[in-house]
Write a protein that holds these residues in place. Structure first.
Motif, PDB file in Angstrom:
ATOM      1  N   GLY A  34       3.983   0.152  -3.191  1.00 44.27           N
ATOM      2  CA  GLY A  34       3.604  -0.506  -4.449  1.00 44.27           C
ATOM      3  C   GLY A  34       4.346  -1.802  -4.688  1.00 44.27           C
ATOM      4  O   GLY A  34       4.218  -2.412  -5.746  1.00 44.27           O
ATOM      5  N   ALA A  77      -6.311   1.905  -0.341  1.00 42.40           N
ATOM      6  CA  ALA A  77      -6.800   1.576  -1.700  1.00 42.40           C
ATOM      7  C   ALA A  77      -7.813   2.641  -2.118  1.00 42.40           C
ATOM      8  O   ALA A  77      -8.379   3.355  -1.279  1.00 42.40           O
ATOM      9  N   GLU A  78      -8.051   2.709  -3.426  1.00 38.47           N
ATOM     10  CA  GLU A  78      -9.059   3.660  -3.907  1.00 38.47           C
ATOM     11  C   GLU A  78     -10.418   2.966  -3.852  1.00 38.47           C
ATOM     12  O   GLU A  78     -10.586   1.889  -4.421  1.00 38.47           O
ATOM     13  N   ALA A  89      -6.734   8.726   1.310  1.00 42.66           N
ATOM     14  CA  ALA A  89      -5.527   9.122   0.557  1.00 42.66           C
ATOM     15  C   ALA A  89      -4.257   8.910   1.376  1.00 42.66           C
ATOM     16  O   ALA A  89      -3.217   8.516   0.843  1.00 42.66           O
ATOM     17  N   SER A  90      -4.334   9.155   2.679  1.00 42.33           N
ATOM     18  CA  SER A  90      -3.115   8.952   3.495  1.00 42.33           C
ATOM     19  C   SER A  90      -3.498   8.744   4.963  1.00 42.33           C
ATOM     20  O   SER A  90      -4.630   9.023   5.369  1.00 42.33           O
ATOM     21  N   ALA A 101       0.832  -1.214   0.000  1.00 46.15           N
ATOM     22  CA  ALA A 101       0.000   0.000   0.000  1.00 46.15           C
ATOM     23  C   ALA A 101       0.860   1.255   0.000  1.00 46.15           C
ATOM     24  O   ALA A 101       0.564   2.247  -0.662  1.00 46.15           O
ATOM     25  N   ARG A 125       0.691  -0.932  -8.954  1.00 49.36           N
ATOM     26  CA  ARG A 125       0.858   0.510  -9.211  1.00 49.36           C
ATOM     27  C   ARG A 125      -0.103   1.278  -8.302  1.00 49.36           C
ATOM     28  O   ARG A 125       0.241   2.254  -7.671  1.00 49.36           O
ATOM     29  N   LYS A 126      -1.328   0.753  -8.214  1.00 48.47           N
ATOM     30  CA  LYS A 126      -2.256   1.309  -7.215  1.00 48.47           C
ATOM     31  C   LYS A 126      -3.204   0.220  -6.782  1.00 48.47           C
ATOM     32  O   LYS A 126      -3.363  -0.789  -7.480  1.00 48.47           O
ATOM     33  N   LEU A 127      -3.810   0.398  -5.637  1.00 49.20           N
ATOM     34  CA  LEU A 127      -4.744  -0.608  -5.102  1.00 49.20           C
ATOM     35  C   LEU A 127      -6.164  -0.066  -5.216  1.00 49.20           C
ATOM     36  O   LEU A 127      -6.401   1.130  -4.983  1.00 49.20           O
ATOM     37  N   THR A 128      -7.082  -0.955  -5.605  1.00 47.40           N
ATOM     38  CA  THR A 128      -8.478  -0.547  -5.754  1.00 47.40           C
ATOM     39  C   THR A 128      -9.358  -1.427  -4.880  1.00 47.40           C
ATOM     40  O   THR A 128      -9.186  -2.648  -4.874  1.00 47.40           O
TER      41      THR A 128
END
Ligand code: EPZ
Length: 423
Positions: free
Chosen positions: A108, A178-179, A221-222, A105, A151-154
């Motif tokens: 990456g 994650a988004e 976001a953080s 997270a 690259r990113k978590l969803t």
């Protein structure tokens, strides 16, 4: 390797202060990687596993200040300079796997040698991988290592085929950044999951449902730094409850949480042990009446904890009548039965069931070996009531999960001392 020399000790009487929970502080320390800001953790037990986790965090680039006397650790992961967990750490402590979710997270990527099995089972990580893949990670795994990249978590919905504690924790930690929203179905419900969720929420995460089989995490976001006191160790609590029962003693367990040990309270009650939730703590009296047999079956929380199976089996060898012990969580967690049989217990194991004849008015002391930390604790308890001397080898395993075990037992009348094995 060091060993414990244990003598028949008579009833254990007095007060025991329960330490912070090993299985809560390890994932919480891993979770500090999720923020650049400092996190202060209190009530940290002084255990080998905690030392290893601190060394791993430093190896990853975090600043870690330990104050063992104050049971406090401050972690500031402002810089993460590496995302690979060295083999030397993985082989010492498979709980290093808890860093997979947070590193993924935050950075990456996460690379670690396969945690491998241990004495109690082959300990696969397929459910960890299933959950992280569901969040969008690519998992590359061979016999020696596992790498997770994203690259990113969803956010996504994840069903756990078994309510794995570690998988629930790894997925929950990764999902915080994650988004979108993640839902973990058939999640583990252990109190350590709730403690981790409370810690994460204090960092700014948005987690609901921890402690149930359905956990919802809305990604943010953080996360920011925070302060947190770790819950008391329910397995140490259970171990000292059984210590009072097996020695027919009278113990007051200070800083224990009765709600976290309901199955152990219930089962000891069935045997005739008197347990009272007093103002100062949990009072256990094994000295009031003849104690009798019962049957136990280990299950995920809130069932009877697998980590209490070995200590409870040692106790069942001393009560009137025969008991059965069924282990449903790990596939090979009866090795302590062989060691108890060296002390005269006559336990018969058939697949997942152990038949414990009881009525052993006296176990006899022997040289025995701890095969995992809970088995080691069980053998110490048996040695406290066995005729003659008992030597327990491999005690470094016991010290992974029990803070000041020898001092705590000695303070309530236990005749036990640690010697370095000259061999
Ligand atoms: C945690 O281990 C504890 N360790 C264990 O405590 C405890 O016995 C266990 O939970 C069960 O309560 C820590 O918290 C550091 P699991 P964990 O994943 O997370 C199978 C102690 O004595 N499984 O709930 O590894 C697995 O094989 C230690 O303090 C999969 O099949 O336990 C086992 O049969 C020992 N696939 C069962 O689930 C997976 O991906 C329970 O394992 C993960 C697990």
């Amino acid at each position: 390797m060091a060993k414990y020399l244990v003598e028949r000790s008579g009833p254990l009487v007095g007060e025991v202060a329960i330490s912070g929970a090993k299985n809560a502080v390890l994932p919480i320390l891993a979770a500090t990687v999720l923020t650049k800001e400092p996190c202060e953790i209190y009530d940290v037990p002084q255990l080998r596993d905690v030392d290893v986790m601190c060394r791993i965090l430093r190896a990853l680039g975090a600043r870690v200040d330990e104050d063992p006397k104050e049971h406090t650790i401050v972690v500031e992961a402002a810089e993460i300079t590496d995302t690979e967990i060295p083999y030397e750490f993985m082989k010492q402590m498979r709980a290093s796997i808890f860093l997979m979710g947070p590193l993924l997270a935050r950075m990456g990527s996460a690379v670690m040698s396969m945690p491998g099995g241990c004495a109690i089972g082959n300990r696969p990580i397929d459910l960890h991988n299933k959950g992280l893949k569901a969040l969008g990670a690519k998992i590359l795994q061979d016999d020696d290592s596992v790498e997770a990249i994203a690259r990113k978590l969803t956010g996504n919905k994840v069903y756990l085929d078994f309510p794995s504690v570690g998988a629930t924790e790894n997925i929950m930690m990764a999902a915080t950044l994650a988004e979108g929203t993640t839902v973990i179905e058939n999640a583990a419900e252990e109190p350590e999951i709730v403690d981790l969720a409370n810690f994460l929420n204090k960092m700014g995460a948005r987690i609901r449902g921890a402690g149930t089989d359905n956990i919802r995490i809305e990604g943010v976001a953080s996360l920011h730094g925070t302060r947190h006191a770790v819950i008391p160790d329910r397995i140490e609590t259970g171990t000292f409850m059984v210590a009072a029962a097996i020695t027919r003693g009278d113990l007051l367990l200070v800083n224990s949480v009765p709600d976290h040990v309901r199955p152990v309270i219930a089962k000891l009650g069935e045997c005739g042990v008197v347990i009272n939730d007093e103002v100062d703590g949990l009072r256990i009296r094994g000295d009031l009446k003849k104690l009798r047999a019962t049957d136990i079956k280990t299950l995920p929380y809130p069932g009877f904890p697998t980590d209490m199976q070995a200590p409870f089996m040692a106790f069942l060898t001393t009560v009137q009548g025969s008991s059965t012990v069924i282990e449903t969580v790990f596939e090979n967690r009866f090795m302590h039965a062989d060691e108890l049989n060296r002390m005269g217990a006559n336990i018969r194991v058939e697949d997942r069931t152990a038949y414990v004849p009881g009525d052993k008015n006296v176990l006899s002391g022997a040289s025995v070996i701890a095969t995992d930390l809970r088995a080691g604790a069980a053998l110490v308890l048996a040695g406290l009531v066995a005729e003659g001397h008992t030597e327990v080898a491999n005690v470094h395993l016991v010290e992974r999960g029990y803070e000041n075990f020898v001092d705590k037992l000695t303070a309530i009348g236990g005749k036990i001392r640690k010697v370095e094995d000259v061999a």
